[in-house]
Design a protein around this motif. Structure first.
Motif, PDB file in Angstrom:
ATOM      1  N   THR A  68      62.603  17.749  74.196  1.00 14.05           N
ATOM      2  CA  THR A  68      63.808  17.474  73.416  1.00 14.05           C
ATOM      3  C   THR A  68      64.855  16.760  74.264  1.00 14.05           C
ATOM      4  O   THR A  68      65.485  15.795  73.812  1.00 14.05           O
ATOM      5  N   VAL A  69      65.030  17.230  75.508  1.00 15.40           N
ATOM      6  CA  VAL A  69      65.971  16.556  76.411  1.00 15.40           C
ATOM      7  C   VAL A  69      65.540  15.107  76.627  1.00 15.40           C
ATOM      8  O   VAL A  69      66.365  14.183  76.594  1.00 15.40           O
ATOM      9  N   ARG A  70      64.260  14.902  76.839  1.00 12.72           N
ATOM     10  CA  ARG A  70      63.730  13.539  77.005  1.00 12.72           C
ATOM     11  C   ARG A  70      64.028  12.680  75.786  1.00 12.72           C
ATOM     12  O   ARG A  70      64.501  11.535  75.910  1.00 12.72           O
ATOM     13  N   ASP A  71      63.765  13.222  74.606  1.00 14.19           N
ATOM     14  CA  ASP A  71      63.967  12.447  73.382  1.00 14.19           C
ATOM     15  C   ASP A  71      65.445  12.134  73.147  1.00 14.19           C
ATOM     16  O   ASP A  71      65.788  11.064  72.632  1.00 14.19           O
ATOM     17  N   VAL A  72      66.325  13.064  73.526  1.00 16.74           N
ATOM     18  CA  VAL A  72      67.761  12.814  73.405  1.00 16.74           C
ATOM     19  C   VAL A  72      68.160  11.664  74.331  1.00 16.74           C
ATOM     20  O   VAL A  72      68.890  10.743  73.934  1.00 16.74           O
ATOM     21  N   LEU A  73      67.673  11.696  75.558  1.00 18.71           N
ATOM     22  CA  LEU A  73      68.009  10.651  76.534  1.00 18.71           C
ATOM     23  C   LEU A  73      67.455   9.291  76.118  1.00 18.71           C
ATOM     24  O   LEU A  73      68.072   8.250  76.372  1.00 18.71           O
ATOM     25  N   PHE A  78      62.309  14.566  66.737  1.00 16.85           N
ATOM     26  CA  PHE A  78      61.832  15.320  67.882  1.00 16.85           C
ATOM     27  C   PHE A  78      60.386  15.760  67.655  1.00 16.85           C
ATOM     28  O   PHE A  78      59.944  15.914  66.515  1.00 16.85           O
ATOM     29  N   TYR A  79      59.676  15.989  68.763  1.00 19.16           N
ATOM     30  CA  TYR A  79      58.258  16.362  68.682  1.00 19.16           C
ATOM     31  C   TYR A  79      58.063  17.620  67.838  1.00 19.16           C
ATOM     32  O   TYR A  79      57.176  17.682  66.990  1.00 19.16           O
ATOM     33  N   TRP A  80      58.905  18.637  68.045  1.00 19.71           N
ATOM     34  CA  TRP A  80      58.714  19.891  67.325  1.00 19.71           C
ATOM     35  C   TRP A  80      59.068  19.766  65.840  1.00 19.71           C
ATOM     36  O   TRP A  80      58.622  20.579  65.024  1.00 19.71           O
ATOM     37  N   VAL A  81      59.843  18.752  65.503  1.00 13.41           N
ATOM     38  CA  VAL A  81      60.127  18.494  64.085  1.00 13.41           C
ATOM     39  C   VAL A  81      58.902  17.855  63.424  1.00 13.41           C
ATOM     40  O   VAL A  81      58.551  18.175  62.286  1.00 13.41           O
ATOM     41  N   GLU A  82      58.228  16.974  64.157  1.00 12.22           N
ATOM     42  CA  GLU A  82      57.018  16.335  63.643  1.00 12.22           C
ATOM     43  C   GLU A  82      55.847  17.313  63.550  1.00 12.22           C
ATOM     44  O   GLU A  82      54.963  17.138  62.726  1.00 12.22           O
ATOM     45  N   HIS A  83      55.839  18.319  64.408  1.00  9.85           N
ATOM     46  CA  HIS A  83      54.719  19.267  64.465  1.00  9.85           C
ATOM     47  C   HIS A  83      55.231  20.678  64.193  1.00  9.85           C
ATOM     48  O   HIS A  83      55.208  21.543  65.065  1.00  9.85           O
ATOM     49  N   GLN A  84      55.692  20.893  62.969  1.00  9.79           N
ATOM     50  CA  GLN A  84      56.303  22.166  62.631  1.00  9.79           C
ATOM     51  C   GLN A  84      55.318  23.334  62.683  1.00  9.79           C
ATOM     52  O   GLN A  84      55.734  24.497  62.772  1.00  9.79           O
ATOM     53  N   GLU A  85      54.014  23.024  62.681  1.00 11.02           N
ATOM     54  CA  GLU A  85      53.038  24.109  62.735  1.00 11.02           C
ATOM     55  C   GLU A  85      53.190  24.937  64.010  1.00 11.02           C
ATOM     56  O   GLU A  85      53.035  26.175  63.986  1.00 11.02           O
ATOM     57  N   TYR A  86      53.520  24.288  65.118  1.00  7.78           N
ATOM     58  CA  TYR A  86      53.744  25.022  66.370  1.00  7.78           C
ATOM     59  C   TYR A  86      54.978  25.912  66.257  1.00  7.78           C
ATOM     60  O   TYR A  86      54.997  27.050  66.738  1.00  7.78           O
ATOM     61  N   VAL A  87      56.020  25.385  65.644  1.00  4.21           N
ATOM     62  CA  VAL A  87      57.261  26.146  65.476  1.00  4.21           C
ATOM     63  C   VAL A  87      57.010  27.383  64.613  1.00  4.21           C
ATOM     64  O   VAL A  87      57.497  28.476  64.914  1.00  4.21           O
ATOM     65  N   ILE A  88      56.241  27.218  63.556  1.00  2.00           N
ATOM     66  CA  ILE A  88      55.937  28.338  62.656  1.00  2.00           C
ATOM     67  C   ILE A  88      55.147  29.413  63.391  1.00  2.00           C
ATOM     68  O   ILE A  88      55.438  30.618  63.264  1.00  2.00           O
ATOM     69  N   VAL A  89      54.156  28.992  64.173  1.00  2.00           N
ATOM     70  CA  VAL A  89      53.355  29.958  64.937  1.00  2.00           C
ATOM     71  C   VAL A  89      54.231  30.739  65.910  1.00  2.00           C
ATOM     72  O   VAL A  89      54.136  31.968  66.012  1.00  2.00           O
ATOM     73  N   ILE A  90      55.107  30.035  66.630  1.00  2.00           N
ATOM     74  CA  ILE A  90      55.993  30.705  67.588  1.00  2.00           C
ATOM     75  C   ILE A  90      56.964  31.631  66.865  1.00  2.00           C
ATOM     76  O   ILE A  90      57.246  32.746  67.325  1.00  2.00           O
ATOM     77  N   PHE A  91      57.464  31.193  65.708  1.00  2.00           N
ATOM     78  CA  PHE A  91      58.395  32.014  64.924  1.00  2.00           C
ATOM     79  C   PHE A  91      57.740  33.320  64.490  1.00  2.00           C
ATOM     80  O   PHE A  91      58.305  34.410  64.668  1.00  2.00           O
ATOM     81  N   PHE A 149      52.532  17.768  79.744  1.00  2.00           N
ATOM     82  CA  PHE A 149      53.873  17.418  79.291  1.00  2.00           C
ATOM     83  C   PHE A 149      54.484  16.329  80.171  1.00  2.00           C
ATOM     84  O   PHE A 149      55.135  15.406  79.679  1.00  2.00           O
ATOM     85  N   SER A 150      54.269  16.433  81.484  1.00  2.00           N
ATOM     86  CA  SER A 150      54.843  15.443  82.400  1.00  2.00           C
ATOM     87  C   SER A 150      54.237  14.063  82.161  1.00  2.00           C
ATOM     88  O   SER A 150      54.958  13.053  82.095  1.00  2.00           O
ATOM     89  N   VAL A 151      52.923  14.011  82.028  1.00  2.00           N
ATOM     90  CA  VAL A 151      52.242  12.733  81.808  1.00  2.00           C
ATOM     91  C   VAL A 151      52.626  12.154  80.448  1.00  2.00           C
ATOM     92  O   VAL A 151      52.893  10.946  80.322  1.00  2.00           O
ATOM     93  N   ALA A 152      52.675  13.010  79.438  1.00  2.00           N
ATOM     94  CA  ALA A 152      53.058  12.542  78.100  1.00  2.00           C
ATOM     95  C   ALA A 152      54.478  11.994  78.109  1.00  2.00           C
ATOM     96  O   ALA A 152      54.768  10.961  77.480  1.00  2.00           O
ATOM     97  N   GLY A 153      55.373  12.681  78.809  1.00  2.00           N
ATOM     98  CA  GLY A 153      56.754  12.213  78.895  1.00  2.00           C
ATOM     99  C   GLY A 153      56.855  10.858  79.570  1.00  2.00           C
ATOM    100  O   GLY A 153      57.622   9.986  79.147  1.00  2.00           O
ATOM    101  N   THR A 154      56.066  10.668  80.618  1.00  2.00           N
ATOM    102  CA  THR A 154      56.039   9.370  81.303  1.00  2.00           C
ATOM    103  C   THR A 154      55.538   8.272  80.374  1.00  2.00           C
ATOM    104  O   THR A 154      56.096   7.170  80.325  1.00  2.00           O
ATOM    105  N   SER A 155      54.483   8.571  79.632  1.00  2.00           N
ATOM    106  CA  SER A 155      53.910   7.599  78.701  1.00  2.00           C
ATOM    107  C   SER A 155      54.914   7.193  77.627  1.00  2.00           C
ATOM    108  O   SER A 155      55.065   6.010  77.302  1.00  2.00           O
TER     109      SER A 155
END
Length: 207
Positions: free
Chosen positions: A52-57, A63-76, A109-115
Motif C-alpha cells: 500500500t505504501v508503494r502504491d501510494v508513492l 490497491f492490491y488488497w482492493v483488487e484481491h478482496q478474497e485475501y482480505v475476507i480470509v484474514i477478516f 513481495f520485494s521482487v514484485a514491488g521492484t517489477s
C-alpha cells in the motif's frame, strides 16, 4: 513460452507469503491482547502495508488488497478465530516452516514491488527501494501500531539487506531479458536462501 506450472507456483508463493505475514500480525495482536477488530487491522497492515505504501508513492490504483478482496475476507474471518488459528498453526507448522514462509514473503513481495516500480518507469535504484519497501514496510507498520520500535531497526540480522540485494538480482535478470516469471522465481529464491543462511549462521551487521 512459460509453463503454466511456473505461473501456478508464483500464485501459490503469493498466497503463502500473504498468509505468513498475516500470521505474524496475529502473533503480535495476541501479545497485545487485542480484540478481533484490532487483530484484523494489525494482520491486514502487516500483510498489505508495504504494498500500500508503494502504491501510494507510485500513485497506483486500485490497491492490491482492493483488487484481491478474497485475501482480505480470509484474514477478516480468521481474525475472529485467531487464538484457534494460531493453536492449529503451532501444532501443524513448525517454527522453521514459518521462517521459510516469511522469507518467501520477503522475497516475493520485494521482487514484485521492484517489477511494479519498473513498469511505472522508475529508475533502477528507486525501483529497488520500492521493492524493499514492499517487502519490509508491513512489519514496520505493525510494530508502530503496536507501539514498538520496528524490529528491522533493532535487529542487526540482515533482513532488508537480503531484499535489497535480491531486487538487484531481479533487475540484472530483467536486463538479460530473462522471462519475467523465471526472473521472479530466481530472485525470490535468492532472497529466500540468503535470509535462511544468514539466520542459520546468525550473521549480523555492524551497529
Amino acid at each position: 513460452m512459460v509453463h503454466p506450472r511456473l505461473t501456478l507456483a508464483v500464485s501459490i508463493m503469493e498466497t503463502i507469503a500473504i498468509l505468513a505475514y498475516a500470521i505474524s500480525g496475529f502473533l503480535e495482536a495476541r501479545k497485545r491482547r487485542l480484540d478481533p477488530i484490532g487483530t484484523f487491522l494489525i494482520a491486514l497492515a502487516t500483510a498489505f502495508g508495504g504494498g500500500t505504501v508503494r502504491d501510494v508513492l507510485l500513485e497506483r490504483r486500485p490497491f492490491y488488497w482492493v483488487e484481491h478482496q478474497e485475501y482480505v475476507i480470509v484474514i477478516f474471518v480468521a481474525s475472529f478465530f485467531a487464538p484457534y488459528v494460531l493453536r492449529l498453526v503451532s501444532h501443524v507448522i513448525s517454527e522453521r516452516a514459518l521462517l521459510i514462509a516469511d522469507a518467501i514473503g520477503l522475497g516475493l513481495f520485494s521482487v514484485a514491488g521492484t517489477s511494479i516500480a519498473l513498469d511505472a518507469e522508475m529508475p533502477p535504484f528507486i525501483a529497488v527501494l520500492m521493492g524493499v519497501t514492499t517487502g519490509v514496510f508491513g512489519g514496520i507498520i505493525r510494530d508502530v501500531l503496536c507501539n514498538e520500535v520496528p524490529l528491522i531497526l533493532r535487529d542487526s540480522r540482515p533482513y532488508a539487506t537480503c531484499a535489497f540485494v535480491g531486487c538487484w538480482v531481479y533487475l540484472l535478470l530483467a536486463r538479460m531479458n530473462v522471462d519475467s516469471v523465471y526472473s521472479v522465481l530466481m530472485a525470490t529464491g535468492f532472497i529466500l536462501v540468503a535470509r535462511l543462511v544468514t539466520y542459520k549462521f546468525d550473521v549480523r551487521l555492524r551497529h
